[in-house]
Motif scaffolding. Sequence first.
Motif, short mmCIF file in Angstrom:
data_model
loop_
_atom_site.label_atom_id
_atom_site.label_comp_id
_atom_site.label_asym_id
_atom_site.label_seq_id
_atom_site.Cartn_x
_atom_site.Cartn_y
_atom_site.Cartn_z
N ALA A 1 -3.35 3.57 -5.44
CA ALA A 1 -3.73 3.63 -4.02
C ALA A 1 -5.26 3.61 -3.88
CB ALA A 1 -3.15 4.89 -3.38
N ARG B 1 -2.62 -6.53 1.57
CA ARG B 1 -2.59 -5.16 1.04
C ARG B 1 -1.63 -5.06 -0.12
NH1 ARG B 1 -3.61 -3.47 6.48
NH2 ARG B 1 -1.43 -3.36 7.02
N ILE B 2 -0.46 -5.73 0.01
CA ILE B 2 0.52 -5.70 -1.08
C ILE B 2 -0.09 -6.34 -2.34
CG2 ILE B 2 2.75 -6.60 -1.86
CD1 ILE B 2 3.71 -6.32 1.04
N THR C 1 -5.64 1.53 -0.43
CA THR C 1 -4.51 1.83 0.45
C THR C 1 -4.14 3.29 0.29
OG1 THR C 1 -2.95 1.18 -1.27
CG2 THR C 1 -3.60 -0.52 0.30
N SER C 2 -2.94 3.67 0.74
CA SER C 2 -2.54 5.06 0.60
C SER C 2 -1.33 5.15 -0.34
CB SER C 2 -2.14 5.62 1.97
OG SER C 2 -1.02 4.91 2.45
N ASN D 1 6.06 2.62 -0.41
CA ASN D 1 6.80 1.63 0.37
C ASN D 1 7.03 0.36 -0.41
OD1 ASN D 1 7.52 2.77 2.74
ND2 ASN D 1 5.61 2.25 3.81
N LEU D 2 5.95 -0.11 -1.02
CA LEU D 2 6.03 -1.36 -1.77
C LEU D 2 7.03 -1.23 -2.91
CD1 LEU D 2 5.04 -4.14 -2.76
CD2 LEU D 2 3.36 -2.92 -4.11
N ILE E 1 -2.42 -3.95 -3.95
CA ILE E 1 -1.74 -2.86 -4.66
C ILE E 1 -1.27 -3.34 -6.03
CG2 ILE E 1 0.32 -1.37 -4.66
CD1 ILE E 1 0.09 -1.28 -1.58
N GLN F 1 -0.80 -7.38 6.00
CA GLN F 1 0.10 -6.65 5.13
C GLN F 1 0.22 -7.32 3.77
OE1 GLN F 1 1.31 -3.81 5.66
NE2 GLN F 1 2.82 -3.63 4.02
N GLN G 1 1.39 6.42 0.29
CA GLN G 1 2.56 6.08 1.10
C GLN G 1 2.85 4.57 1.05
OE1 GLN G 1 1.93 7.29 5.10
NE2 GLN G 1 4.11 7.61 5.49
N GLU G 2 1.77 3.80 1.16
CA GLU G 2 1.95 2.34 1.12
C GLU G 2 2.42 1.87 -0.24
OE1 GLU G 2 -0.97 -0.20 3.77
OE2 GLU G 2 -1.90 1.74 3.34
#
Lengths: 452, 322
Positions: A408, A380-381, A413-414, A420-421, A384, A377, A416-417
């Motif tokens: 994204a 991924r952050i 990533t997406s 979220n971030l 982004i 995770q 959505q992610e």
Amino acid sequence: MFENLSEKLQRAFKTLRGQAVLTEENIGEALRELRLALLEADVNFKVVKELIDHIQAKAVGQQVATSLSPGEQVIKIVRDELVATLGTDTARVKFASQPPTVILMAGLQGSGKTTTSGKLANWLKNGGHRPLLVSVDVYRPAAREQLKVVAHAIKANIYEGSNVEANTATVERLAKEAKREAMISGSDVLIVDTAGRLHIDDQLMDEMQSLKKILNPSEILFVADAMTGQDAVRSADEFHKKLSLTGVVLTKMDGDARGGAALSIRQVTGQPIKFIGVGEKYDALEPFHPDRIVSRILGMGDILSLIERAEQNVDKKKAQEMASRALSGDGFSLEDFRDQLQQVKKMGSIKNIMGMLPSIGPFAGMQKHADKVDEKQIGRIEAIISSMTAHERHHHEVINGSRRKRIARGSGTSVQEVNNLLRQYAQMRKMFKDMGKASFGRKLAGMKFPGM
Amino acid sequence: MLRSLFGGTDTEKEPAKKPGFFERMKQAVTRTRENLSERIEEAVSFNKEIDRNTLEDLEATLIGADLGTTTTQEVLGKLREKADRKQIKDVEELKRLLKAELLAILNRANVPPVPAPEGMPEVILVVGVNGTGKTTSIGKLTQFLRSQGKSVTLCAADTFRAAAIEQLEIWGQRTGTEVIRTKAGGDPAAVLFDALQAATARHSDYVIVDTAGRLHNKAGLMAELEKMRRTAQRIVPGAPHETLLVVDATTGQNGLQQARQFTDSAGVTGIVLSKLDGTAKGGVVIAISRELGLPVRYVGVGEKADDLLRFVPEDFVDSLFD
């Protein structure tokens, strides 16, 4: 209210700042505090004496490392010594070359043999084994009934047998029958729950030896209560002398006992502590970690190594700058967020960091969640944030729908992610802002806590 | 030996049943005692006063008996003062004074329980952490009360542990006592309610309530005990009249924490020191008495029905030095 050993040692060393070498005199006070801490944690006093002598011999003459205060250095020596005493063996059950593998449970009354037998069967079952349980405790009222209920709860097989008379002959017969039953039913492990007995009860200790002869067990596990006091050395020693134990299970570790008995028992038997019991549910059996219990015995969690790592890896100046900016208002940018994540990553995996928190006090239960942490995770952050432009990182409010799509795609990533971030970031920002306001502290101070 | 120590009734029977056991225990402790006395004798004959090594040996004895560092230091601190002021002339006097200090702690705590109102049963709630011997102690206490001609109703409020109810029922059969029970997993307060009503209707002298073992740091389970107390009070005024905490003699310093928490939630009024037939001395009860003023009521010395003895402070203190 509660001053832990680490603080006491720091205090003992206050007068010593600037001294370069540890001497018998300048560590005397610290060792006295250590002695008391170990005794309060129920380490046997003879074991304490040996440990202190060892630690003193090791510490005296050592150069004080520049990065550590003398107090920290002594704590490090102490910890290393205790971990070495407990050994690095991991929880591994020895299996027989010819099944069934027999595991014989032994221990004093009320140490938790029956519950542990159930937990062990459950653990083996989850590992793909086919355990068979049997209780040869014909003495305590309803003891065999208890194991039956346990076996039923975990859906493990049990050999019930008939129970005519409460004597050694019955015990031996049940053991023989259960072993035969294990072979017939294709069970690869037989767990034998025995009656609790005193180490000085010759008749029942003889019975234990006879069980050993009949069953030829691969493992004889001594089940001991984590709350045991000074007498732990004596009972463990007697059991070991008569039965040659192969391992120890320390139960009721979900209580708040310091668990000094672990050191005593390990010292006198030389056998590894294989498991700890951490609750009344049947999956509450965990492998033993020497470093964690050492910190618990010393009453300081593993916070110490956490701090050590943080000091090694975190750029203090950078962190301070960031903190003052964040608290002053809007200064906490996505770039700072990414920096922070990178600093955390330098300290090691999140799983490890969570595992180092004390298992008692405010952090109780947090280690359990460590396994659920998704290490990827953080990566991924980072991706982004790295896919944003510099302007976007400092002005998150400009990130609209199409920018989100681009980010994204760029980070793999997406949307959505990304959403979220951004939501998490906004929350953190608000939190920092609140913390920076003077009134927040007052609000906290003025809050009424229940029971105060 | 333990039996005679604690004023047991059948001293003759015991050695025949377990040959060698008391003998061996005595031998083992005599060895320690000889070492200790020799060293004390030596110190005294050389200096004509108590030297620091002597006090250190005594410290080892007290720590080794699980009195804990705080109690040990306090007690020895007082002795040290006297020794420094040369008020203690010889070893015998030193030992006598040490025993007196310990006895003072135990006696200070020795308050009898509040009696139940006329015509109501006396309710005894039995609590403790897992595996200390609550159910066994209850079985033995029932036998003890029955042998004094009292009527007892047992309440199986440990509805959690596997086969705990069955275990208490067997003790019920052994002692000819009725056990009020519910199904496994039932509400302990509900079965307590039933038991108290039954006992009141039948004019039982005592109701003894078996509870599930619980670790004192589990807030939810401790709250359950508070609820049981409230339930008891609704039916029998002032109940429970006695709340006994069963402490395993092998327990170390955590015993103190147990006593603190159980006193907080369950209002402990007395201690049962179980498993004193092993080699552990159970000295943590002195630390408990010192801090919380709780008296020790009974000691458990075996698994048979009559293996429960009334606590005698003098004998207990002597046994620490045996």
